[in-house]
Design a protein around this motif. Structure first.
Motif, PDB file in Angstrom:
ATOM      1  N   PRO A 283      -3.160  18.330  -3.514  1.00 37.45           N
ATOM      2  CA  PRO A 283      -1.739  17.959  -3.457  1.00 37.45           C
ATOM      3  C   PRO A 283      -1.530  16.470  -3.211  1.00 37.45           C
ATOM      4  O   PRO A 283      -0.554  15.892  -3.719  1.00 37.45           O
ATOM      5  N   ALA A 284      -2.444  15.867  -2.431  1.00 36.11           N
ATOM      6  CA  ALA A 284      -2.298  14.432  -2.135  1.00 36.11           C
ATOM      7  C   ALA A 284      -2.511  13.603  -3.398  1.00 36.11           C
ATOM      8  O   ALA A 284      -1.756  12.667  -3.687  1.00 36.11           O
ATOM      9  N   LEU A 285      -3.553  13.954  -4.170  1.00 29.48           N
ATOM     10  CA  LEU A 285      -3.804  13.217  -5.410  1.00 29.48           C
ATOM     11  C   LEU A 285      -2.651  13.416  -6.392  1.00 29.48           C
ATOM     12  O   LEU A 285      -2.216  12.466  -7.052  1.00 29.48           O
ATOM     13  N   GLU A 286      -2.150  14.650  -6.471  1.00 30.15           N
ATOM     14  CA  GLU A 286      -1.049  14.899  -7.408  1.00 30.15           C
ATOM     15  C   GLU A 286       0.203  14.126  -7.013  1.00 30.15           C
ATOM     16  O   GLU A 286       0.911  13.592  -7.864  1.00 30.15           O
ATOM     17  N   ALA A 287       0.456  14.048  -5.705  1.00 26.03           N
ATOM     18  CA  ALA A 287       1.599  13.259  -5.244  1.00 26.03           C
ATOM     19  C   ALA A 287       1.410  11.793  -5.634  1.00 26.03           C
ATOM     20  O   ALA A 287       2.344  11.126  -6.101  1.00 26.03           O
ATOM     21  N   GLY A 288       0.172  11.305  -5.449  1.00 29.42           N
ATOM     22  CA  GLY A 288      -0.117   9.919  -5.802  1.00 29.42           C
ATOM     23  C   GLY A 288      -0.003   9.683  -7.300  1.00 29.42           C
ATOM     24  O   GLY A 288       0.529   8.656  -7.749  1.00 29.42           O
ATOM     25  N   GLN A 289      -0.483  10.649  -8.085  1.00 31.14           N
ATOM     26  CA  GLN A 289      -0.410  10.505  -9.544  1.00 31.14           C
ATOM     27  C   GLN A 289       1.043  10.461 -10.019  1.00 31.14           C
ATOM     28  O   GLN A 289       1.394   9.680 -10.908  1.00 31.14           O
ATOM     29  N   ALA A 290       1.889  11.301  -9.420  1.00 36.33           N
ATOM     30  CA  ALA A 290       3.302  11.294  -9.805  1.00 36.33           C
ATOM     31  C   ALA A 290       3.943   9.957  -9.447  1.00 36.33           C
ATOM     32  O   ALA A 290       4.671   9.356 -10.248  1.00 36.33           O
TER      33      ALA A 290
ATOM     34  N   PRO B 237       0.823  -1.229   0.000  1.00 33.03           N
ATOM     35  CA  PRO B 237       0.000   0.000   0.000  1.00 33.03           C
ATOM     36  C   PRO B 237       0.844   1.260   0.000  1.00 33.03           C
ATOM     37  O   PRO B 237       0.451   2.265   0.575  1.00 33.03           O
ATOM     38  N   PHE B 238       2.019   1.205  -0.631  1.00 29.62           N
ATOM     39  CA  PHE B 238       2.961   2.320  -0.583  1.00 29.62           C
ATOM     40  C   PHE B 238       2.339   3.630  -1.080  1.00 29.62           C
ATOM     41  O   PHE B 238       2.413   4.663  -0.413  1.00 29.62           O
ATOM     42  N   ILE B 239       1.728   3.593  -2.264  1.00 25.69           N
ATOM     43  CA  ILE B 239       1.240   4.856  -2.831  1.00 25.69           C
ATOM     44  C   ILE B 239       0.033   5.391  -2.054  1.00 25.69           C
ATOM     45  O   ILE B 239      -0.030   6.581  -1.726  1.00 25.69           O
ATOM     46  N   SER B 240      -0.920   4.521  -1.716  1.00 26.18           N
ATOM     47  CA  SER B 240      -2.115   5.014  -1.025  1.00 26.18           C
ATOM     48  C   SER B 240      -1.773   5.538   0.376  1.00 26.18           C
ATOM     49  O   SER B 240      -2.353   6.515   0.833  1.00 26.18           O
ATOM     50  N   THR B 241      -0.799   4.909   1.008  1.00 24.22           N
ATOM     51  CA  THR B 241      -0.503   5.259   2.396  1.00 24.22           C
ATOM     52  C   THR B 241       0.669   6.242   2.515  1.00 24.22           C
ATOM     53  O   THR B 241       0.520   7.355   3.016  1.00 24.22           O
ATOM     54  N   ALA B 242       1.840   5.797   2.034  1.00 23.65           N
ATOM     55  CA  ALA B 242       3.056   6.587   2.258  1.00 23.65           C
ATOM     56  C   ALA B 242       3.093   7.834   1.387  1.00 23.65           C
ATOM     57  O   ALA B 242       3.784   8.801   1.707  1.00 23.65           O
ATOM     58  N   VAL B 243       2.357   7.817   0.276  1.00 22.54           N
ATOM     59  CA  VAL B 243       2.382   8.979  -0.616  1.00 22.54           C
ATOM     60  C   VAL B 243       1.103   9.816  -0.470  1.00 22.54           C
ATOM     61  O   VAL B 243       1.151  10.976  -0.070  1.00 22.54           O
ATOM     62  N   ILE B 244      -0.046   9.199  -0.753  1.00 27.11           N
ATOM     63  CA  ILE B 244      -1.280   9.998  -0.783  1.00 27.11           C
ATOM     64  C   ILE B 244      -1.715  10.423   0.624  1.00 27.11           C
ATOM     65  O   ILE B 244      -1.900  11.613   0.900  1.00 27.11           O
ATOM     66  N   ALA B 245      -1.872   9.449   1.515  1.00 28.40           N
ATOM     67  CA  ALA B 245      -2.344   9.801   2.863  1.00 28.40           C
ATOM     68  C   ALA B 245      -1.340  10.702   3.571  1.00 28.40           C
ATOM     69  O   ALA B 245      -1.717  11.692   4.208  1.00 28.40           O
ATOM     70  N   ALA B 246      -0.050  10.388   3.438  1.00 27.07           N
ATOM     71  CA  ALA B 246       0.963  11.211   4.113  1.00 27.07           C
ATOM     72  C   ALA B 246       0.923  12.645   3.598  1.00 27.07           C
ATOM     73  O   ALA B 246       1.017  13.604   4.378  1.00 27.07           O
ATOM     74  N   THR B 247       0.775  12.810   2.275  1.00 30.57           N
ATOM     75  CA  THR B 247       0.736  14.170   1.721  1.00 30.57           C
ATOM     76  C   THR B 247      -0.504  14.914   2.197  1.00 30.57           C
ATOM     77  O   THR B 247      -0.439  16.101   2.541  1.00 30.57           O
ATOM     78  N   ALA B 248      -1.633  14.213   2.267  1.00 27.50           N
ATOM     79  CA  ALA B 248      -2.860  14.855   2.749  1.00 27.50           C
ATOM     80  C   ALA B 248      -2.694  15.286   4.205  1.00 27.50           C
ATOM     81  O   ALA B 248      -2.998  16.427   4.571  1.00 27.50           O
TER      82      ALA B 248
END
Lengths: 388, 371
Positions: free
Chosen positions: B228-235, B87-98
Motif C-alpha cells: 500500500p505504501a508503494l502504491e500510494a507513492g506511485q499515485a 521529500p514530500f512523496i518519500s516521507t508524507a506519502v510513502i512512509a506515512a502510508t507504511a
C-alpha cells in the motif's frame, strides 16, 4: 440519490425485467441482426423483438433520461446507471437504437418548441419513425459550414434543391434533419437553417455508396424541388449552425465510445487471448498493452466528463478531444485484432460481417463527424486559444 | 465511488497550495538550490508541515490532517508544476502510508514526527537499475533476537537528507521491512549527483544491527505494509508527473502565442497547433487516470493496483511527451541551461524510473486485464 433509494429502484427494475424481458432477448447480442433501428418500414426478426421494444417503450426506457411527457422516463444518471447495470446483468439487448435517440432528440430537447417536442420525440422513443442526418455535401466535408443545398422561401414553405452525401442509412430512413442554406448573402455560418424533411416528400431520392468494408451504410441524398413547411425549422431561420454544433457535440461523444462502448467493452487482452496464438508475439503483446492502457484512461476520461456535465460544469469543446482520442484508439484496437488474427482474419463472408469488415469500417471513425485533424484544430483554437 | 471531479475541499487545497508555492517555490527556487549544491530547503519543509501537508496522510490523533490520498495527489500535482524540491512523496506519502498499516506506539510516534515536519524518510528498496521490490538481495540474517543487515541499496530517494530509512531486506522465509535511523552504526550514505538536482543516495549496510522493534509489520511479510505504501507513492508520483507535464505545457503554449517567425506568431502554424492539441489531449486523459488512482486508494485500497499502475504508466508517457515537445517547440532556447525547460525534462526522467517505469506498470495493467 440515497443508497436506500438506489436499492429500492434496483429491485423494482430487476423484478420488472425478470417479468418482461423475453428469454430470446437475453442473449446480450449486439450484432447487425440483433439491432432494432425502428421506423415505418421496420421488419422485426422475431415477435420477441417487437414485444421487448413495445414493453420498454411503454416504460419510457428506450430513452430513459428524456422527460416523461416526451416518451422518456425522466431518470437521472444514477437511476439510469442502475437500469443499464441490471439490463447488462441479464444480458438484455438494447431494445432500440437510432439517430433520433442519439442526435435529433438531444437537439430538439435543447432547441425545439414544446409542440415540436410533442410531435417528434415520442415516435422516436417508440421506434415508429427513423431519422437520418443530412449534413455533409460533395463540397462541404470538413468545411461543413459551406453547405450549398438551397431552401428558397415560397409562402409558408421552402423549396429545397441540392445534394447531401454520407447520409447514414438514408435509404432506410423515414425523415431527415438537414442543414440548408436560407441566406446566400450572409457570412457562411449565418445563412444556414436546421430543417426537418419527410423522405416521402416528392423530389427526395437516395443512392447507397459502397464502402471498402463491403457494406453501404452511407448514401447520396438528392433534393429536387422538394416542398417543406417552414414550421419544420428547428430553432431560428439562418441560425441552424447553433443547432448543428450542439448536435455535433453529441455525435462526437457517440462516435468516441458513447455511454458504454469503451467501458462495457471486453478487455483487449481477453479478446486477443481468445484468438489462437493471439498474444505469443512479444511485439504485438507490448503494443496491445499500450492500447489497453490508453483505452482504460480514455474510458475514465469519458466518465470524468460525464461527472462534469452532471455537476452542471459542461464539457464544451473538450468533447472534440474525446472524439479524437476515442476514434484513433478504436482504429489501433482493430489493427491489433487483425494482427493477432493473422491469415484467419483475412476472409469474409458474403454479408461482409466479421473482423475484416469491422476493421475497415473503423477507418471512417476518424473521418465521420469531423476528422481528427478538425478536432485538433478545434482544441487548438477554442481550448488552447492559439491564433487562427 | 466518488466522482472524478475535485471536491470543494480539494479545490480549496489546490488553490491554497498554488498560491503558496508560486511565492515560496517557483522553478527558480530549484535553480537556486542546484546552483548552491543543495537538495533540501528546511524552511520550506517546515512551512509545508505547518500547513498540514506533511501530515496529509497522518491520522488526526497523531497530529495529522488526514486528508486522504486524493488530497495527497492534489498536493503532489501542485509541487510538480514548479518542480518543488522536497521529500514530500518519500516521507508524507510513502512512509506515512507504511506506518499507518502498523498499530504500534512506535509507529504512532513516527507518524507524529512526520506530521510535525521533524522526520524525513528515505525509501531504501531498489538495488539494481530497475525498480524490483520482489528481487532485493540485501540480507538481514537472524542474530540472537535481532538481525544483521548487509548489502547495498541504490537510488534511495531523499536518502541523503533522511533522518530515517525504510529498508527492504531478505530474511529467512521472505522479505522484511525495517524502519531504521539513518545514522545507525554500519550505515554509510553517499549522496549521488542526480540529473534532476534532487536527493538520491547510495546506502551501504555493513553488518548493521536491527532489533525486532525495528521491523515494520511482520517478519517475512514486508508486502502487507509496503505494497500500500508503494502504491500510494506511485499515485502521488503520477500526480507530480502530471503537474510537471502541465507546467511544461503552459510554458510551451505561452511561447507559441508570443514567439514570432516569418512575421507571425508560430502558434499560427498548423503543424505546431496539432501537436500542441495532441499533447493537451494526452494530459487530459492522464488526469482522469490520476484522479481515479487517488479515489481508489481512498475508497477501495485493497483493489487499487490496476488504477495506480494505469496512472503511473500514463503519467510517464505524458510527461515524456510534454518535455520532448516542450524543448522542440521552444527551439534553441529550450536547450539552454538558462531556460527552465531542461529542469522539467530532467525531473521527468528521474520520476519515470522511480517506483517503476512504464514497462513495470504496463505489465501490472496487463496482468489485471487478462493478458
Amino acid at each position: 440519490m440515497s443508497e436506500d433509494a438506489t436499492e429500492t429502484f434496483r429491485s423494482e427494475v430487476r423484478t420488472w425485467l425478470d417479468e418482461n424481458c423475453p428469454k430470446e432477448m437475453r442473449d446480450g447480442a449486439s450484432g447487425e441482426d440483433a439491432i432494432v433501428w425502428g421506423g415505418r418500414n421496420w421488419t422485426f426478426t422475431s415477435d420477441a423483438q417487437k414485444l421487448w421494444l413495445d414493453r420498454m417503450a411503454a416504460k419510457g426506457w428506450t430513452v430513459p433520461t428524456w422527460p416523461v411527457e416526451y416518451g422518456g422516463a425522466g431518470l437521472d444518471r444514477a437511476h439510469h446507471k442502475v437500469l443499464l447495470d441490471e439490463m447488462r446483468k441479464i444480458g438484455a439487448r438494447v431494445p432500440l437504437q437510432s439517430f433520433g435517440i442519439w442526435m435529433l432528440g438531444p437537439a430538439l430537447l435543447a432547441f425545439g418548441t414544446h409542440e415540436q417536442k410533442l410531435q417528434y420525440l415520442p415516435p422516436i422513443a417508440r421506434g415508429k419513425v427513423r431519422w437520418c442526418q443530412g449534413y455533409s455535401e460533395p463540397g462541404a466535408g470538413s468545411d461543413l459550414a459551406s453547405v450549398q443545398t438551397r431552401a428558397e422561401s415560397d409562402g409558408d414553405d421552402y423549396i429545397v434543391n441540392g445534394q447531401k452525401i454520407w447520409t447514414s442509412y438514408a435509404d432506410k430512413a423515414d425523415c431527415i434533419f438537414a442543414l440548408v442554406r436560407t441566406d446566400r448573402d450572409a457570412p457562411k455560418h449565418l445563412g444556414i437553417t436546421f430543417l426537418l424533411i419527410d423522405m416521402d416528400t416528392p423530389g427526395v431520392s437516395t443512392k447507397p455508396i459502397r464502402l471498402i468494408s463491403g457494406k453501404s451504410p452511407f448514401c447520396e441524398t438528392f433534393f429536387d424541388d422538394v416542398r417543406v413547411p417552414k414550421a419544420n425549422v428547428v430553432g431560428t431561420e439562418n441560425r441552424g449552425w447553433d443547432v448543428a454544433k450542439h448536435l455535433l457535440t453529441h455525435e462526437r461523444e457517440m462516435i468516441s465510445g458513447g455511454g458504454q462502448g469503451l467501458l462495457g467493452g471486453r478487455a483487449l487482452g481477453a479478446v486477443l487471448n481468445a484468438q489462437e496464438g493471439g498474444l505469443s508475439d512479444p511485439v504485438l503483446r507490448a503494443e496491445a498493452m499500450g492500447c489497453e492502457i490508453d483505452a482504460l484512461a480514455v474510458a475514465l476520461t469519458l466518465e470524468r466528463y460525464k461527472d462534469q456535465a452532471e455537476s452542471g460544469g459542461g464539457v464544451g469543446d473538450a468533447s472534440a478531444m474525446l472524439k479524437y482520442a476515442g476514434t484513433e484508439l478504436n482504429k489501433r484496437r482493430h489493427e491489433l485484432m487483425m494482427s493477432a488474427g493473422g491469415a484467419d482474419a483475412l476472409t469474409w463472408d458474403g454479408k461482409h460481417e466479421g473482423l475484416a469488415s469491422d476493421w475497415l469500417r473503423t477507418k471512417a471513425n476518424s473521418i465521420e463527424g469531423g476528422t481528427s485533424e478538425v478536432m485538433l484544430s478545434i482544441i487548438s483554437r477554442r481550448v488552447l486559444g492559439l491564433p487562427a | 465511488m466518488s466522482t472524478l471531479l475535485l471536491t470543494e475541499d480539494e479545490t480549496m487545497l489546490q488553490d491554497a497550495a498554488r498560491g503558496f508555492l508560486d511565492g515560496a517555490a517557483p522553478v527558480s527556487h530549484l535553480r537556486k538550490l542546484r546552483d548552491a549544491g543543495q537538495t533540501h530547503d528546511a524552511k520550506l519543509w517546515a512551512e509545508m508541515a505547518q500547513m498540514g501537508w506533511t501530515g496529509v496522510l497522518v491520522p488526526e490523533e497523531a497530529g495529522g490532517s488526514d486528508m486522504g490520498h486524493a488530497a495527497a495527489c492534489v498536493l503532489a500535482g501542485e509541487l510538480g508544476k514548479t518542480l518543488v524540491t522536497s521529500p514530500f512523496i518519500s516521507t508524507a506519502v510513502i512512509a506515512a502510508t507504511a506506518l499507518r498499516q502498523v498499530a504500534t506506539d512506535r509507529a504512532r510516534d513516527a507518524l507524529s514526527a512526520i506530521a510535525a515536519g521533524d522526520a524525513i524518510y528515505g525509501l531504501a528498496v531498489d538495488e539494481g537499475r530497475k525498480h524490483d521490490p520482489e528481487g532485493v538481495e540485501l540480507a538481514a540474517r537472524a542474530d540472537g533476537n535481532g538481525f544483521r543487515l548487509t548489502g547495498t541499496k541504490g537510488f534511495v530517494v531523499d536518502g541523503g537528507n533522511a533522518d530515517r530509512l525504510l529498508v527492504l531486506a531478505k530474511t529467512d522465509a521472505g522479505l522484511t521491512l525495517f524502519d531504521l535511523p539513518a545514522d545507525r552504526e554500519g550505515i554509510t550514505r553517499t549522496a549521488q549527483n542526480m540529473v534532476d538536482a534532487r536527493d538520491a543516495a547510495t546506502v551501504q549496510f555493513d553488518n548493521v544491527q536491527a532489533t525486532g522493534d525495528d521491523v515494520l509489520g511482520a517478519v517475512d511479510d514486508a508486502m502487507t505494509v509496503l505494497k500500500p505504501a508503494l502504491e500510494a507513492g506511485q499515485a502521488a508520483l503520477s500526480a507530480e508527473m502530471l503537474g510537471l507535464s502541465a507546467g511544461a505545457f503552459a510554458m510551451t503554449v505561452g511561447y507559441l502565442k508570443e514567439r514570432k517567425q516569418f512575421g507571425v506568431e508560430i502558434g499560427r502554424f498548423q503543424a505546431l497547433q496539432h501537436r500542441a492539441a495532441h499533447l493537451w489531449s494526452e494530459t487530459e486523459i492522464t488526469l482522469s487516470a490520476v484522479r481515479h488512482a487517488g479515489r481508489m486508494l481512498d475508497e477501495d485500497p485493497a483493489n487499487a493496483t490496476l488504477a495506480v499502475s494505469l496512472a503511473k504508466a500514463r503519467a510517464t508517457q505524458t510527461a515524456k511527451l510534454a518535455v520532448i515537445e516542450g524543448v522542440q517547440m521552444h527551439g534553441g532556447i529550450g536547450m539552454t541551461d538558462d531556460f527552465d525547460m531542461g529542469f522539467f525534462m530532467k525531473r521527468a526522467r528521474v520520476a519515470t524510473e522511480w517506483l517503476g517505469d512504464y514497462g513495470y506498470h504496463a505489465a501490472k495493467v496487463a496482468a489485471a486485464r487478462g493478458f
